[in-house]
Design an enzyme around this catalytic site. Structure first.
Site, PDB file in Angstrom:
ATOM      1  N   ASP A   1      -8.025   0.344 -25.068  1.00  0.00           N
ATOM      2  CA  ASP A   1      -8.545   0.194 -23.820  1.00  0.00           C
ATOM      3  C   ASP A   1      -8.721   1.340 -22.984  1.00  0.00           C
ATOM      4  O   ASP A   1      -7.623   2.505 -23.369  1.00  0.00           O
ATOM      5  CB  ASP A   1      -7.507  -0.745 -22.980  1.00  0.00           C
ATOM      6  CG  ASP A   1      -7.904  -2.383 -23.280  1.00  0.00           C
ATOM      7  OD1 ASP A   1      -8.877  -2.509 -23.638  1.00  0.00           O
ATOM      8  OD2 ASP A   1      -7.041  -3.114 -22.778  1.00  0.00           O
TER       9      ASP A   1
ATOM     10  N   ARG B   1      -2.211  -9.823 -20.721  1.00  0.00           N
ATOM     11  CA  ARG B   1      -3.030  -9.614 -21.688  1.00  0.00           C
ATOM     12  C   ARG B   1      -2.404  -8.830 -22.756  1.00  0.00           C
ATOM     13  O   ARG B   1      -2.796  -8.251 -23.791  1.00  0.00           O
ATOM     14  CB  ARG B   1      -4.166  -8.808 -21.105  1.00  0.00           C
ATOM     15  CG  ARG B   1      -4.071  -7.502 -20.517  1.00  0.00           C
ATOM     16  CD  ARG B   1      -5.482  -6.887 -20.141  1.00  0.00           C
ATOM     17  NE  ARG B   1      -6.587  -7.209 -20.895  1.00  0.00           N
ATOM     18  CZ  ARG B   1      -6.908  -5.962 -21.842  1.00  0.00           C
ATOM     19  NH1 ARG B   1      -6.092  -4.974 -21.720  1.00  0.00           N
ATOM     20  NH2 ARG B   1      -7.873  -6.120 -22.546  1.00  0.00           N
TER      21      ARG B   1
ATOM     22  N   GLU C   1       1.868  -6.782   9.070  1.00  0.00           N
ATOM     23  CA  GLU C   1       2.271  -5.479   9.090  1.00  0.00           C
ATOM     24  C   GLU C   1       3.084  -4.678   7.903  1.00  0.00           C
ATOM     25  O   GLU C   1       2.772  -3.680   7.831  1.00  0.00           O
ATOM     26  CB  GLU C   1       2.725  -5.028  10.598  1.00  0.00           C
ATOM     27  CG  GLU C   1       2.933  -3.533  10.839  1.00  0.00           C
ATOM     28  CD  GLU C   1       1.352  -2.777  10.980  1.00  0.00           C
ATOM     29  OE1 GLU C   1       1.313  -1.785  10.950  1.00  0.00           O
ATOM     30  OE2 GLU C   1       0.425  -3.715  11.289  1.00  0.00           O
TER      31      GLU C   1
ATOM     32  N   PRO D   1       0.919  -1.312  -0.111  1.00  0.00           N
ATOM     33  CA  PRO D   1       0.249   0.191   0.020  1.00  0.00           C
ATOM     34  C   PRO D   1       0.790   1.224   0.098  1.00  0.00           C
ATOM     35  O   PRO D   1       0.351   2.287  -0.148  1.00  0.00           O
ATOM     36  CB  PRO D   1      -0.723  -0.036   1.222  1.00  0.00           C
ATOM     37  CG  PRO D   1      -0.070  -1.080   1.944  1.00  0.00           C
ATOM     38  CD  PRO D   1       0.793  -2.050   1.451  1.00  0.00           C
TER      39      PRO D   1
END
Length: 247
Positions: free
Chosen positions: A169, A154, A116, A89
């Protein structure tokens, strides 16, 4: 491309790597996968991969030794030096441009975090890239790795049936993709725009560009910041903003 995944829960990848476009890509030989449980590389008698953080605090931290040794073992089986990607994150936001760049590599290693976080020596001295897929926290990095792997695979040559699909896309052009319609032309009174049935490909291309810009303006205006627009596109934007101001 060779993709290695280091995870404490390798079984999570069983269905994903064998299904849909990813599975077909592997069948074609465009990509190969290997999932390794990095707990197998622990050297302590309890097979621990985490420990309490120095200085105190909540949670447990992944130790460097198992991951460094696991990466050493995996790299010895890769033909070229791979990119080593940490799911975190705290990483920079993963975007389409990153997927495009990674798709040019011959080898990738994904490290899936847990607990953590990581001992800081892992992102500083082991990983080459640290990515986040959004401003939220999950229990582990496996789902983030799956999302990134899907977006990269992809883009490999020959994986998609139509090679132009990836080019148009959402995010590939800097804009969200335009609306799509298919048969029937009239479904429960909801009709396809007449222009799309006209066969006028030049006008259809213009409509798609305009609707792509409109959708981006309405849903993700942040994507327009710093984007180079044509005079016509600027004119459309001014008209929409004017309409919005009068509502």
């Amino acid at each position: 491309m060779k993709i290695d995944i280091l995870s404490l829960f390798p079984e999570m990848f069983d269905g994903v790597l064998q299904s849909s476009i990813i599975g077909k890509a592997a069948e074609k030989g465009a990509v190969s996968f290997r999932v390794t449980n990095f707990r197998d590389f622990t050297t302590n008698k309890h097979n621990k991969v985490d420990d309490y953080p120095f200085g105190g605090g909540a949670g447990m931290v992944l130790m460097p030794q198992p991951l460094f040794d696991a990466v050493d073992a995996v790299c010895s089986k890769q033909c070229a030096k791979p990119r080593i990607i940490l799911t975190s994150p705290q990483g920079k936001p993963f975007k389409q441009r990153d997927a495009e760049l990674l798709s040019k590599e011959s080898g990738l290693i994904f490290i899936c975090g847990h607990y953590e976080g990581f001992d800081e020596r892992i992102p500083q001295h082991l990983a080459t890239d640290e990515y986040s897929i959004g401003d939220f926290v999950m229990t582990g990095g496996e789902l983030a790795a799956m999302a990134m792997i899907d977006s990269v695979v992809r883009l490999l040559p020959g994986v998609l049936g139509n090679d132009t699909s990836a080019v148009t896309d959402s995010f590939s052009t800097g804009l969200l993709e335009h609306p799509h319609y298919t048969r029937p032309a009239d479904f429960r009174g909801m009709k396809v725009p007449d222009l799309l049935l006209s066969g006028n490909h030049e006008k259809i291309a213009e409509w798609r560009l305009k609707e792509s810009l409109r959708r981006t303006y309405e849903r993700r205006p942040d994507l327009l910041e710093g984007l180079s627009l044509t005079d016509q596109e600027e004119k459309w934007l001014r008209a929409w903003k004017k309409d919005a101001d009068h509502r």
